[in-house]
Design a protein around this motif. Structure first.
Motif, PDB file in Angstrom:
ATOM      1  N   LEU A  20      24.614  28.549  10.838  1.00  0.00           N
ATOM      2  CA  LEU A  20      23.194  28.434  10.619  1.00  0.00           C
ATOM      3  C   LEU A  20      22.546  26.932   9.888  1.00  0.00           C
ATOM      4  O   LEU A  20      21.771  26.623  10.161  1.00  0.00           O
ATOM      5  CB  LEU A  20      22.771  29.855   9.761  1.00  0.00           C
ATOM      6  CG  LEU A  20      21.289  29.451   9.289  1.00  0.00           C
ATOM      7  CD1 LEU A  20      20.186  29.146  10.237  1.00  0.00           C
ATOM      8  CD2 LEU A  20      20.907  30.811   8.584  1.00  0.00           C
ATOM      9  N   VAL A  23      22.802  24.111  12.436  1.00  0.00           N
ATOM     10  CA  VAL A  23      21.561  24.190  13.142  1.00  0.00           C
ATOM     11  C   VAL A  23      20.304  23.728  12.243  1.00  0.00           C
ATOM     12  O   VAL A  23      19.723  22.956  12.730  1.00  0.00           O
ATOM     13  CB  VAL A  23      21.328  25.520  13.699  1.00  0.00           C
ATOM     14  CG1 VAL A  23      19.843  25.615  14.253  1.00  0.00           C
ATOM     15  CG2 VAL A  23      22.577  25.817  14.704  1.00  0.00           C
ATOM     16  N   LYS A 307      35.315  37.255  14.403  1.00  0.00           N
ATOM     17  CA  LYS A 307      36.049  35.999  15.047  1.00  0.00           C
ATOM     18  C   LYS A 307      37.534  36.448  15.488  1.00  0.00           C
ATOM     19  O   LYS A 307      38.004  35.409  15.999  1.00  0.00           O
ATOM     20  CB  LYS A 307      36.137  35.044  13.806  1.00  0.00           C
ATOM     21  CG  LYS A 307      34.870  34.728  13.155  1.00  0.00           C
ATOM     22  CD  LYS A 307      34.114  33.985  14.075  1.00  0.00           C
ATOM     23  CE  LYS A 307      32.730  33.294  13.202  1.00  0.00           C
ATOM     24  NZ  LYS A 307      31.871  32.734  14.494  1.00  0.00           N
ATOM     25  N   CYS A 381      26.300  32.033  19.282  1.00  0.00           N
ATOM     26  CA  CYS A 381      26.503  30.853  20.033  1.00  0.00           C
ATOM     27  C   CYS A 381      27.930  30.225  19.941  1.00  0.00           C
ATOM     28  O   CYS A 381      28.903  30.171  20.863  1.00  0.00           O
ATOM     29  CB  CYS A 381      25.520  29.603  19.342  1.00  0.00           C
ATOM     30  SG  CYS A 381      25.721  28.102  20.516  1.00  0.00           S
TER      31      CYS A 381
HETATM   32  C1  GLC Z   1      25.599  32.512  13.613  1.00  0.00           C
HETATM   33  C2  GLC Z   1      26.666  32.869  14.665  1.00  0.00           C
HETATM   34  C3  GLC Z   1      27.111  31.730  15.590  1.00  0.00           C
HETATM   35  C4  GLC Z   1      26.099  30.740  15.616  1.00  0.00           C
HETATM   36  C5  GLC Z   1      25.538  30.292  14.427  1.00  0.00           C
HETATM   37  C6  GLC Z   1      24.385  29.194  14.346  1.00  0.00           C
HETATM   38  O1  GLC Z   1      26.445  32.370  12.454  1.00  0.00           O
HETATM   39  O2  GLC Z   1      27.664  33.815  14.067  1.00  0.00           O
HETATM   40  O3  GLC Z   1      27.691  32.103  16.599  1.00  0.00           O
HETATM   41  O4  GLC Z   1      26.736  29.401  16.388  1.00  0.00           O
HETATM   42  O5  GLC Z   1      24.892  31.389  13.766  1.00  0.00           O
HETATM   43  O6  GLC Z   1      23.491  29.685  15.171  1.00  0.00           O
END
Ligand code: GLC
Ligand code: ADP
Length: 487
Positions: A20, A23, A307, A381
């Motif tokens: 997160l 992102v 995981k 993701c």
């Molecule tokens: C969450 C998910 C991961 C994803 C991440 C960012 O932590 O477990 O799969 O990539 O968020 O969106």
């Protein structure tokens, strides 16, 4: 151009526990580059305050009798303004954003993130005299789940978008907490925030947001099924018309083997032979036999059930009997940490396990490894397989969620049409994992085939460009949906 308040409980490089943060630290920059007027709202944890510069106070007040001020700074290396919810009673403490140093969730998490959400709502409703009111409020995961629920009753409100990064974390608390937070009694309902007699923060987003999305198209489909829905598939089916999936991108300025400052040797597709210098440097660092030819498998992960650690442990004896080396970096559940450490003590020449969180080392492992292990039971993701692809490190991944959307198996056919970039397991078992590792080693022994797989992986486009455009479309849809709801 829209005005967007992007709300997240973590953002790289200021504070990070998982994807997160990656992102939230990169999508706002991509949106800003597309001329969107975006601000990032983040709790002012001590780790954040230590890093930021030129901090200015914008507003102050009290929420649940706790003193709160809103501070302004900037996301490092960008023009994106960051607004920090500075509430010392809630956020100024040692430990992590959600857990104390013993790995226990903070006892007052509901209150902490209710304060955070209420500040977001006051910004959204222009109650803080900031001379900036968003058109869109974009929340992420349960920590911002209350925002759409609290905004919903207002006639003149921004549109709301809610992104599910992981449905397994829902922010569940008891009924007394619901009462203590003084939330409207109408919300205590299965069509509101109630989830089997508990308060669910995430339901605030799932029930009330104008648009919901997940971080890959496949995960958006999967969560409609009970197997992946964590008890919420019925609700998500009901809201299916408002649900979509947008694949995460990666930040090429942070994850680029040609410029990465953490690497022993940088490389790109034209200097791929340099990659193995990273492997020998890592082998030296961890006292593994130095051998550029032996296949090295890397893994960097939160050590949690998601995981695939159970099947890794089950397959460990067989894997370590193969001609390979394994380097695992991570932290999380103590029983996984301890069992992995045991294996590593028994096989110091094969397996190195590093317990902890180490950003530079995560880059070094990505660059040094030939293969990356990611046999997740589910994966909304996944960013590590994307970093691996970029670093010419072929993922061994399950065909779920974002892994299914990004890793293309090295089958004969996919190799022939040069789409193959990794190894896909179609079932979740130790046997499938062993068989896939074996299959990977067979191709590793064929340098020309391997090089082509690496080139395909490295040439894949997982930048934010397309995904950020999809978010802009999603914002427009959310605005249209809000207007329709208001009619
Ligand atoms: C969450 C998910 C991961 C994803 C991440 C960012 O932590 O477990 O799969 O990539 O968020 O969106
Ligand atoms: P998730 O968010 O479910 O943990 P992702 O693959 O989306 O999974 O993102 C994980 C992010 O956290 C990646 O950037 C990864 O490199 C990083 N990470 C996880 N564990 C560690 C660790 N122990 N040390 C450094 N980085 C880590």
């Amino acid at each position: 151009m829209s005005k967007i308040l992007y709300v997240s409980s973590e953002a790289f490089p200021l504070i990070k526990t998982g994807g997160l943060a990656d992102v939230a630290g990169s999508l706002p920059i991509a949106l800003s580059n597309l001329s969107e007027d975006i601000r990032l709202l983040l709790p002012a944890y001590p780790q954040v305050l230590q890093q930021v510069e030129n901090v200015k106070q914008l507003a102050s007040g009290a929420y649940y009798n706790l003193k709160v001020s809103l501070l302004e700074t900037q996301l490092p290396n960008s023009k994106v303004p960051v607004w920090l919810v500075h509430c010392p009673a809630a956020f100024d403490r040692p430990g992590g954003p959600y857990m104390d140093s013993n790995g226990q969730p903070w006892h007052d998490n509901a209150l902490r993130f209710a304060v955070f959400c209420k500040v977001a709502v006051d910004i959204a409703m222009n109650k803080l005299n900031l001379r900036w009111q968003p058109d869109i409020v974009h929340g992420n995961d349960w920590q911002s789940g209350l925002i759409p629920a609290l905004l919903h009753p207002f006639k003149q409100r921004p549109a709301t978008v809610f992104t599910i990064h992981n449905l397994a974390y829902q922010g569940l608390f008891d009924h007394q907490t619901f009462l203590d937070l003084e939330l409207s009694s109408e919300l205590w309902h299965p069509d509101g925030l109630e989830f089997y007699d508990q308060l669910s923060f995430i339901k605030g987003g799932l029930v009330f947001a104008d648009r919901i999305n997940t971080v890959s198209p496949t995960y958006a489909d999967e969560i409609l099924q009970p197997e992946f829905g964590n008890g919420l598939s019925g609700l998500l089916q009901h809201r299916q018309a408002r649900l979509s999936g947008i694949l995460n991108g990666i930040d090429h300025s942070v994850w680029n083997p040609a410029t990465d400052p953490h690497l022993a040797a940088c490389y790109d597709t034209t200097t791929l032979q340099q990659k193995s210098l990273n492997k020998t440097a890592l082998q030296k660092q961890f006292h593994l036999p130095i051998d550029a030819k032996i296949p090295l498998i890397g893994m960097i992960s939160r050590m949690v059930e998601q995981k695939g650690l159970d099947i890794i442990l089950q397959a460990m004896a067989e894997m370590l009997a193969m001609p390979l080396q394994l380097v695992i970096l991570g932290s999380g559940d103590i029983h996984y940490e301890m069992r992995l450490m045991e294996w590593s003590r028994k096989h110091p020449d094969r397996l190195k396990v590093i317990i902890g969180y180490n950003e530079p080392l995560s880059h070094q492992i990505e660059a040094s490894s030939d293969l990356f292990l990611m046999p997740s039971t589910f994966e909304p993701c996944g960013l590590n397989q994307l970093y691996s692809l970029r670093y010419g490190t072929l993922p061994i991944a399950r065909n779920v969620g974002g892994l299914a959307d990004t890793v293309v198996d090295a089958s004969k056919q996919n190799r022939a049409n040069t789409t193959a970039n990794g190894f896909v397991m179609t079932s979740q078992s130790a046997t499938a994992l062993q068989a896939t590792v074996k299959r990977a080693l067979t191709l590793y022994a064929q340098p020309d085939v391997w090089r082509q797989l690496q080139l395909t992986a490295m040439n894949g486009d997982f930048s934010w460009t397309h995904s950020a455009e999809h978010y802009i479309e999603l914002y427009l849809q959310a605005l249209a949906d809000r207007d329709q709801t208001a009619d």
